[in-house]
Structure formats: C-alpha cells, structure tokens
Enzyme design. Sequence first.
Site, PDB file in Angstrom:
ATOM      1  N   GLY A 155     -10.121 -25.269  -4.002  1.00 42.53           N
ATOM      2  CA  GLY A 155     -11.460 -25.300  -4.565  1.00 42.53           C
ATOM      3  C   GLY A 155     -12.519 -25.711  -3.564  1.00 42.53           C
ATOM      4  N   GLY A 198       3.262   6.504   8.216  1.00 44.78           N
ATOM      5  CA  GLY A 198       4.620   6.678   7.715  1.00 44.78           C
ATOM      6  C   GLY A 198       5.545   5.553   8.133  1.00 44.78           C
ATOM      7  CG  ASN A 199       6.374   3.860  12.042  1.00 42.36           C
ATOM      8  OD1 ASN A 199       5.881   4.683  12.802  1.00 42.36           O
ATOM      9  ND2 ASN A 199       7.656   3.529  12.091  1.00 42.36           N
ATOM     10  CB  SER A 200       3.237   1.744   5.915  1.00 41.57           C
ATOM     11  OG  SER A 200       1.965   1.693   6.481  1.00 41.57           O
ATOM     12  CG  ASP A 232      -0.096  -4.007   2.615  1.00 40.89           C
ATOM     13  OD1 ASP A 232       0.369  -3.515   1.564  1.00 40.89           O
ATOM     14  OD2 ASP A 232      -0.494  -3.316   3.568  1.00 40.89           O
ATOM     15  CG  HIS A 248      -0.401   0.306   2.517  1.00 49.68           C
ATOM     16  ND1 HIS A 248      -0.138  -0.666   3.453  1.00 49.68           N
ATOM     17  CD2 HIS A 248      -0.031   1.469   3.091  1.00 49.68           C
ATOM     18  CE1 HIS A 248       0.356  -0.111   4.550  1.00 49.68           C
ATOM     19  NE2 HIS A 248       0.444   1.189   4.355  1.00 49.68           N
TER      20      HIS A 248
END
Length: 528
Positions: A314, A255-257, A183, A153
Amino acid sequence: MKNLFVRSSARRTACLAVSGLAVTLAAGWGVSAVPAFAQTVPPVSSQPSSVPTPTPRSVPSSFADLANRLLPSVVNVSTSAVLKPAKNDDKGPDSSNPDGPQVPPFQPGSPLEKFFHDYLKHKPAPNQPPRRQQALGSGFIIDASGIIVTNNHVIEDADQVSVTLQDGTEMPARIVGRDSQVDLAVLEVKPKHPLPTVPLGRSDKARIGDWVLAIGNPFGLNGTVTAGIISSRGRNVEHGLYDDYIQTDAAINRGNSGGPLFNLSGEVIGINTLIYGGAGGDSIGIGFAIPADDARGIIDQLRRTGHVSRGWMGLKFQDVTNDIAETLDFHKADGSNGKGTLISEIDPKGPAAKAGLEVGDIITRVGDQDVTGQTMPRIIASILPGTQAQLTVWHKGALKTLPITLGQSPTAPDMPPSDTHQPEHRHAALGELGVTVSSIDADARTQYALTDDQRGVLVSRVEAGSPAASRGIAEGNVITQVGQDQINTPDDFAKAVQRLHDHKKTEVLLLVQDDDGLRWVPVPFLGN
C-alpha cells in the site's frame, strides 16, 4: 504477435516483440551472409594484472550430447481461438491502425465506405461461421505426469490448446493456471506413459558470460537448438512491473516463447519470453528470459491454486539515485551512497500505514534481501498475503526495523478459462426440471458473448411448460451454482440436482446468469 516500443533517454527506438508465433507467415524470407573480418589485437601489456585470473573453463567442443538429452522434454504448444469482433468495428476505415493501409474517407453510408470497412476489417457475413486464429509457441515438461510450463501470452485468450512432443505425439492440454504479470502459464496433459522432464535450476548463480542453450519452435520449426551466452542480468525493459530478465545472445525468434533456456548442466535457468528486433520482430541476438528463481514460486502457486496471490504494502516508491542519496545524506557505513527505495506516497488504509512507515522513509531491506526500486516489486509480490515481513528502514538519519503484515494485492489475479479440457459428458438433460445443460465451449462463448473465464453450465434447451420455463429460465442462460455448490460441468449439475431430489426436496435453488446479471431462481421439481 504483440509489439512494444522502448525509448531510451536519447530517444532511440527499438522494437521489443513478444516471441510468440502466428501460424500465418509471409513467404519469401531472405537470408544474406555477412563476411567476418579480422580484428587488430592491441599488444598485451607486460604489467601484472591486479585482478585475480580464474581458472579457465574449457569451451565445449559440441553441444550434441546435451541437446540430445534435453530435446525430448521440450514441446510445441499450439493454440486456437475464435476471433471476436472488435468494439470499434462499426467506426469505418478511418479508425484503422495508423501503421496499416491508409485509405481516403468516403461518404458515410456509401457503398465504397461499406466495402472498405468490410474488406479492411475482414467483417464476416451475418451467417458466416466465426473465424479461428491459430498460434504456436514452446514449453517444457517439469513433471512426468504431464505438467508443462510456457508463457501466458502463448495461451492467452485460447479456447483450445494442444501439445506436441518431440516424437510427434499430440495431446489436448488443460490450462492449470496463468499469470499475465510475469507472463507464465502452467498446462496439463494426460499421457499414457511418464514423460521426460527437466529441472528448474538456480538462475541467481548464473553469471554473465556463461554458456546457455535455447530450445524451442521458432517459426514452427520444432526442436530447434541455439547456443549463446548470458549477455546480462537483471534487465528492466519496461515491459512490466516485475522486469528482471536474463539477456542472452542465443538466437530466439517468434515461436520460441515459453521455451527453456538451459545451462550446461541441463537445468532450466530461464523461460524465453521477449526479443529485441527490427520491424518484423526477428532476432538480432538480444533475447530475454524470465529467471527460473523468479518463476519457481509462481509456478508452484499456479499448480496449487490456478492463480497467483501477491503481497501488497500500500505505498508508492522510487529508486534511490546517487543524487537523491547525496541530497538526503543517505550513506552506507563505508561512506558510499546508500541503496534502497524512497517512499513517495502511502495508502492511509494500507499495511504500510499500519506498520508506521512515512513518506520520505527509505526501505533498504525486506527480510534478509537488499532492495532497490527495481527489485522491490517482485520481492514484495513473492511474499504471500497475510505473511509478516521485517523491513529495514532509514528514517530521518537512522536505521530501524519495522514489522509489516502484507495485504492482498488489489490487482485481480488471472483465472484460467474453463473449457480448454472438455468434460467426458458435454450435455445433461434433467426431465424433472425440463432443462438441458451443456458445457461451455468456444462456440458458446462466441454465440452468447461469454468471457474466457466464465464458469458454470450453459442452458441449451428449455422444455415448453416445464418448471424451468415457468421460472423464466431461457436458452443462453448460465447456471453457476446449485444451492451452495459451484458447478462447472453438466455432470456436476446433474449430481447436485439428484442429491436434492434424493433428499426429498421439492425444489432446487439455482444461481442463474443472464444479460441482467446474476439472480437466484427456485425451480420446483416436476409434479410439485
């Protein structure tokens, strides 16, 4: 920043925020100090404890040496993207976000209606250049040649990515691969010298209560170090199918992401991704990190192929609760309720049906791993399609083993954009075809409404009366293949055409994309 809401059974609401950071920040942050109060300690019981007391580990007097060693391996990730018009831009102010400004409806087509539509939607004037949005995140270096891990992200929809080292060195970055399901994203830079790296540790060995350090760039403040403990393991916050987060009280903010969560050995045991917070998404001491053991295989795939291939069985299933176990008389050898995943639906053409699984069966193990409704998705997804796995299945009161060959997940993988690292030569003119092609960049994507993962070269000019013009090729078309050769740069295109010319071919077969889709176009060389 994206905000999600998780509701508990008691209908309590908390804000779950993706911890990226938009550059435009509100001024005037306020900080208040709250005094600490002593807590009355109950008298210690003189009764001996039945729980063995482990040897106590000393609390570190300082994290300075560890932080000094790790800081150079953590980077600032900066992205830039063109703001594309929303599909509902022509619906007027009544279609605005209900959490945003509320305005009364106006007569359709009136000057006031147009004013509020343009003002609230920030609609650009017809000749105004596209607006750009910038954002910041964090990342860490895992290979001295310039391989960096961050969150998907952080770089999603970006057409320009750059990385800034601790010493201030800034370099353009190429998106090697990305995966929105867990992510994660992998970037590559081209440094002049080897970069400092950090290793991925064994997150499964981390225990609740262990010390951890988080390093990143909250609110754009580079190289910020915060400390805390592992608050919990295996957290499912309903953010996605593969939730298995490490929870920490180390301060994590926007901002730590993409930044690392370290153990005291300096190993990355998690990638900081989410926070619980108030309306603004600020940290309240509840942060979440992707475990390194979940990320390791995904990072390897992204480095090798640029995308993630996941196994697929499935079927649909649910967790076996105590009530379900009691009702089905599903117990372990010691008499306690069994654990596993209860099959509720099977795709008749999927791998599960071919393996002989039935609705009502309970899968207890995949290979040598016990499974539950929470762990099953990520365990199956970690197995490559085409691999055979052994399932332990509880079927009508008895356990049996079934082999199953996993298929390819029907969910399309995320492909990286093609223009985050522009080629050395951005244009190529081919006089023998009468066409000039260019690399696809952010401006071209905006002007011609191209997707972020569009491959090929853009036709930027067609000479009047040329062979290309005679076959209907026009400015704005995209050429994706020359014969059977996939092309992504002007140099690729020029070399492929030159090879055909050298082999005395009279024409070149191009796969051309226009507003109507893809079509094969044979274009003769000039003079043929």
